[in-house]
Design a protein around this motif. Sequence first.
Motif, short mmCIF file in Angstrom:
data_model
loop_
_atom_site.label_atom_id
_atom_site.label_comp_id
_atom_site.label_asym_id
_atom_site.label_seq_id
_atom_site.Cartn_x
_atom_site.Cartn_y
_atom_site.Cartn_z
N GLY A 1 -5.71 24.69 38.69
CA GLY A 1 -5.52 25.77 37.73
C GLY A 1 -4.29 26.60 38.05
O GLY A 1 -3.48 26.90 37.20
N GLY A 2 -4.12 26.92 39.32
CA GLY A 2 -2.98 27.72 39.72
C GLY A 2 -3.15 29.17 39.32
O GLY A 2 -3.90 29.51 38.41
N PRO A 3 -2.51 30.07 40.03
CA PRO A 3 -2.59 31.48 39.68
C PRO A 3 -1.88 31.76 38.36
O PRO A 3 -0.87 31.14 38.05
CB PRO A 3 -1.89 32.18 40.86
N ASN A 4 -2.40 32.70 37.57
CA ASN A 4 -1.79 33.09 36.31
C ASN A 4 -2.01 34.58 36.10
O ASN A 4 -2.54 35.26 36.99
CB ASN A 4 -2.36 32.27 35.15
N VAL A 5 -1.63 35.04 34.94
CA VAL A 5 -1.73 36.48 34.66
C VAL A 5 -3.16 36.97 34.75
O VAL A 5 -3.43 38.05 35.28
CB VAL A 5 -1.13 36.78 33.26
N PHE A 6 -4.10 36.17 34.26
CA PHE A 6 -5.50 36.58 34.30
C PHE A 6 -6.02 36.64 35.73
O PHE A 6 -6.83 37.50 36.08
CB PHE A 6 -6.35 35.62 33.46
N THR A 7 -5.52 35.72 36.55
CA THR A 7 -5.89 35.76 37.96
C THR A 7 -5.38 37.04 38.62
O THR A 7 -6.10 37.72 39.35
CB THR A 7 -5.32 34.54 38.70
N TYR A 8 -4.12 37.37 38.33
CA TYR A 8 -3.55 38.60 38.90
C TYR A 8 -4.29 39.83 38.40
O TYR A 8 -4.47 40.80 39.15
CB TYR A 8 -2.07 38.69 38.54
N SER B 1 -0.15 40.78 44.53
CA SER B 1 0.12 40.14 43.24
C SER B 1 -0.51 40.93 42.09
O SER B 1 0.12 41.14 41.05
CB SER B 1 -0.43 38.70 43.25
N LEU C 1 1.51 43.23 38.95
CA LEU C 1 1.28 42.96 37.54
C LEU C 1 1.48 44.23 36.70
O LEU C 1 1.92 44.14 35.54
CB LEU C 1 -0.14 42.42 37.32
#
Length: 233
Positions: free
Chosen positions: A11-18, A183, A187
Amino acid sequence: MDVTTLIAAGGGPNVFTYFTQSNPAGKAIIFALAFFSVCAWAVMLGKYWELKRLRLYNLGFEQSLHRLSSILNAPSTFKAPKRVPYAALYSDAIEAYHRIDPKAGESIEQLRAARVEHVENALQRALANKTLSYESSMIFLATIVSGAPFFGLLGTVWGVMDAFGAVGLQATATLQNLAPGVSGALLTTVAGLCVAIPSVFGYNFLLSRTKVLVTELQNFASALADMIELESR
């Protein structure tokens, strides 16, 4: 599920993860910035269509005015709606002209000069009011342009402070422990810039359009004063 697990899962980190890694203050600031962004876009789009509509109204009224044989004694069928800036200036000027009555022993030249002076004063007041109307909402937009980056920076500093504070309480401080909090904190700065960048372009564009319309309004007021003075002779 931590960042390592997400990356391993593809999946990798993304905006929702941050966003989920942000502290409560950062999340609140991001929601506030999202609200400011909606307000900024509403103001920019609304102001653009307002200025465009007013310019079309002004051009239409100016064409109607030039078709009159006498601007001081317009027919009763001639419409001068107050919502049209040019029409508002015209109405105030004509009312000011006819407000001065002749006095005993006063020459025609003195009466004409008094009326013209009264018209010029009325046009100056109307011009100032319409200029303020043109520039309405621009202060709010300028506030968003200047305030959004600082608001985002506040969230970043707050988040970084919480992240380092949490790591300091642990026995061992590693990058994996520190990175998620940092991270999430960064954001908020990204969100602030995403609000400010479109807003600054929209503000500059609307400001230039407003200056053009104000200049056209000033030119119309000057031309109207000249026409009234010429016709009163």
